[in-house]
Design a protein around this motif. Structure first.
Motif, PDB file in Angstrom:
ATOM      1  N   GLY A   1     -88.782  26.678  -0.050  1.00  0.00           N
ATOM      2  CA  GLY A   1     -89.968  27.417   0.367  1.00  0.00           C
ATOM      3  C   GLY A   1     -91.190  26.554   0.570  1.00  0.00           C
ATOM      4  O   GLY A   1     -91.122  25.418   1.037  1.00  0.00           O
TER       5      GLY A   1
ATOM      6  N   CYS B   1     -88.385  42.863   3.511  1.00  0.00           N
ATOM      7  CA  CYS B   1     -88.145  41.868   4.562  1.00  0.00           C
ATOM      8  C   CYS B   1     -87.617  40.550   3.997  1.00  0.00           C
ATOM      9  O   CYS B   1     -86.968  39.768   4.708  1.00  0.00           O
TER      10      CYS B   1
ATOM     11  N   ASP C   1     -89.434  37.960   3.083  1.00  0.00           N
ATOM     12  CA  ASP C   1     -90.287  36.799   3.375  1.00  0.00           C
ATOM     13  C   ASP C   1     -90.787  36.143   2.091  1.00  0.00           C
ATOM     14  O   ASP C   1     -90.928  34.920   2.026  1.00  0.00           O
ATOM     15  N   CYS C   2     -91.070  36.957   1.082  1.00  0.00           N
ATOM     16  CA  CYS C   2     -91.584  36.418  -0.173  1.00  0.00           C
ATOM     17  C   CYS C   2     -90.562  35.508  -0.849  1.00  0.00           C
ATOM     18  O   CYS C   2     -90.911  34.458  -1.405  1.00  0.00           O
TER      19      CYS C   2
ATOM     20  N   THR D   1     -88.257  33.853   0.715  1.00  0.00           N
ATOM     21  CA  THR D   1     -88.066  32.684   1.578  1.00  0.00           C
ATOM     22  C   THR D   1     -89.053  31.575   1.248  1.00  0.00           C
ATOM     23  O   THR D   1     -88.700  30.394   1.288  1.00  0.00           O
ATOM     24  N   VAL D   2     -90.298  31.940   0.904  1.00  0.00           N
ATOM     25  CA  VAL D   2     -91.326  30.918   0.660  1.00  0.00           C
ATOM     26  C   VAL D   2     -91.487  30.566  -0.812  1.00  0.00           C
ATOM     27  O   VAL D   2     -92.197  29.612  -1.134  1.00  0.00           O
TER      28      VAL D   2
ATOM     29  N   GLN E   1     -89.792  40.433  -4.589  1.00  0.00           N
ATOM     30  CA  GLN E   1     -89.764  41.881  -4.348  1.00  0.00           C
ATOM     31  C   GLN E   1     -89.103  42.619  -5.501  1.00  0.00           C
ATOM     32  O   GLN E   1     -89.538  43.703  -5.892  1.00  0.00           O
TER      33      GLN E   1
ATOM     34  N   CYS F   1     -97.858  32.052  -2.677  1.00  0.00           N
ATOM     35  CA  CYS F   1     -97.191  31.941  -1.368  1.00  0.00           C
ATOM     36  C   CYS F   1     -96.675  33.309  -0.916  1.00  0.00           C
ATOM     37  O   CYS F   1     -96.773  33.671   0.259  1.00  0.00           O
ATOM     38  N   CYS F   2     -96.121  34.067  -1.869  1.00  0.00           N
ATOM     39  CA  CYS F   2     -95.582  35.386  -1.531  1.00  0.00           C
ATOM     40  C   CYS F   2     -96.682  36.323  -1.055  1.00  0.00           C
ATOM     41  O   CYS F   2     -96.489  37.107  -0.112  1.00  0.00           O
TER      42      CYS F   2
ATOM     43  N   VAL G   1     -97.651  35.641   2.725  1.00  0.00           N
ATOM     44  CA  VAL G   1     -96.720  35.973   3.813  1.00  0.00           C
ATOM     45  C   VAL G   1     -96.321  37.444   3.828  1.00  0.00           C
ATOM     46  O   VAL G   1     -95.674  37.895   4.775  1.00  0.00           O
ATOM     47  N   CYS G   2     -96.702  38.203   2.806  1.00  0.00           N
ATOM     48  CA  CYS G   2     -96.256  39.598   2.717  1.00  0.00           C
ATOM     49  C   CYS G   2     -96.834  40.430   3.863  1.00  0.00           C
ATOM     50  O   CYS G   2     -98.058  40.590   3.964  1.00  0.00           O
ATOM     51  N   PRO G   3     -95.994  40.984   4.754  1.00  0.00           N
ATOM     52  CA  PRO G   3     -96.505  41.792   5.870  1.00  0.00           C
ATOM     53  C   PRO G   3     -97.085  43.129   5.420  1.00  0.00           C
ATOM     54  O   PRO G   3     -97.834  43.768   6.162  1.00  0.00           O
TER      55      PRO G   3
END
Length: 486
Positions: A9, A367, A369-370, A372-373, A381, A408-409, A412-414
């Protein structure tokens, strides 16, 4: 060329660093020293109200291996020991020593320089402890305690990877005090008897790298450029980048032969051992669009933040938030009357433009994304859901305390969920629950001990009564036998 590893990440962040030289702070009218040092560890006042103190004098004593002495950063009178708002996520008020400065800045005589190679490691650690040195990268863990490891340390890492986008206190220090940092690194290496010493700087720091390389000369220290990727400056992440070694969540780097120290800590060690000076000041970045003249300042520990901001020309218009630390891991402050501590590396005043008016929180869409980074390879999540539903055991199963709160999470969290805020709250709940359980177990043990003691006392009383009765019966029998003889 050293082959670098990489951690999971991380994020590429836009830098907002300062390239200007370090300025000295002006002497404030008062200095404020919180007795709370870290977590629940306090120092004990060593001075009384009305007492005159000198620069470098101990004003609060260490109470455990997790605290260090606090030294006055200037001469003056102890005007109060009272609660003041301190730099804490809850903006709580806690006991502080207040010094009204006298403008003379008179200091204690510095102790003689020490030839560290003629001293024992224990003697050097004692000097470092007495100088009040802690990790100056933000963690503020007592350096002498960290250096007192019983593990075999093969690699000392001096951390110059300043990866938060607004902080530039360390890079400015490396540019201006490179030779002193190198000398401090050699002292630390000598204490640990480490086979090698690595200094890590980011690729985006060419001037710092050049200054350090010149200072190293022929010394057996290796300078390594690391990618400018957040959070490379994290201790375990940096070890993984430099060595490829992944330190497990519940393990310490020392267990794998590594010790990390910040470049500012190495400089403080140089000052303590070679110059005989305690830790009374540090470099702080005062920056953000909310500051008229951003600067890196050599500030006295205990200086009110407002004093530093005034030295930087004051606030600009549309200031929305004041943060101690960087934009990623810093804590929001309720007042600029709060004082600089040893852990303070940045004061950030942000405008609405910088804050970007964060949109309203929406439901998690899973998703991923959290995850992933996440540099620690957690599942944010899942931790979020377990935390919200107060399933604290599951949070621990999913390694919540391995979270370094790098945010980081969050970034990027949409759905714009404040994940780190939830993680901090959940950690607090777990700690409170653990304390309550500990207190309940202690109360249970005390009750059981009390019951056992009462039962034992009752048995002893019965035994004494039986003994007395036996004596009485014996005396009666003897008396009766005597009467029969007569």
């Amino acid at each position: 060329m050293t082959k670098l590893g990489h951690f999971h990440g991380g994020l590429k962040l836009v830098a907002h660093t300062l390239s200007a030289p370090i300025n000295n702070s002006r002497l404030p009218e008062e200095l404020i020293y919180p007795l709370l040092q870290r977590a629940h560890h306090y120092a004990t006042p060593a001075v009384k109200i009305g007492e005159r103190v000198l620069k470098g004098q101990i004003i609060a004593s260490a109470t455990s291996a997790f605290t260090v002495p606090i030294h006055a950063a200037s001469s003056g009178i102890v005007s109060a020991i009272e609660p003041r708002i301190i730099a804490h996520p809850s903006n709580l008020a806690d006991d502080c020593i207040i010094i009204k400065t006298d403008g003379l800045d008179k200091a204690l005589n510095a102790s003689a320089s020490l030839d560290y190679q003629q001293a024992t490691a224990d003697a050097l650690r004692t000097r470092i402890h007495q100088a009040g040195i802690v990790g100056l990268g933000g963690g503020a863990f007592p350096s002498a305690t960290k250096l007192a490891t019983t593990q075999d340390i093969h690699t000392l890492i001096i951390n110059g990877a300043e990866c938060e986008p607004y902080i530039s206190c360390d890079v400015s220090l490396m540019r201006e005090k490179a030779s002193e940092i190198i000398q401090g690194a050699l002292i630390l290496q000598y204490i640990l008897q480490a086979k090698r010493c690595l200094i890590a700087v980011e690729e985006s720091m060419p001037q710092a790298k050049q200054a350090l390389q010149q200072a190293i000369g022929t010394k057996s220290i290796q300078l390594i450029s690391v990618p400018t990727l957040y959070p490379t400056g994290g201790e375990k992440q940096l070890i993984q980048v430099l060595s490829g070694t992944k330190i497990p969540a519940k393990s310490l780097p020392a267990e794998y032969g590594f010790i990390c120290q910040n470049v500012a800590t190495a400089y403080a060690v140089y000052q303590a051992i070679i110059q005989g000076l305690p830790l009374t000041e540090r470099i702080i970045t005062v920056t953000g669009k909310g500051i008229k003249q951003p600067q890196n300042i050599r500030a006295r520990i205990g200086t009110p933040i407002k004093h530093l901001i005034d030295q930087c020309g004051g606030y600009s218009k549309d200031v929305q938030r004041l943060i101690m630390g960087g934009s990623m891991m810093g804590i929001a402050l309720s007042s600029d009357a709060i004082a600089v501590t040893k852990a303070s590396n940045c004061i950030l005043a942000m405008t609405s433009d910088e804050l970007e008016n964060r949109p309203a929180e929406m439901p998690c869409i899973r998703c991923g994304d959290c995850a992933t980074v996440c540099p620690v390879e957690l599942l944010p999540q899942q931790l979020y859901w377990y935390g919200r539903s107060e399933q604290l055991e599951q949070c621990q199963d999913y390694q919540l305390f391995a979270c370094i709160e790098c945010a980081c999470c969050d970034l990027v969290c949409p759905s714009h969920i404040p994940l780190v805020q939830q993680f901090r709250a959940t950690k607090g709940s777990i700690i409170i629950q653990a304390k309550q359980t500990e207190q309940a177990n202690l109360a249970k043990i005390r009750f059981q001990n009390q019951q056992q003691r009462r039962a034992r006392e009752q048995q002893e009383q019965l035994a004494k009564a039986d003994k007395r009765q036996a004596i009485i019966e014996k005396m009666k029998a003897a008396s009766l036998a005597k009467k029969k003889v007569l």
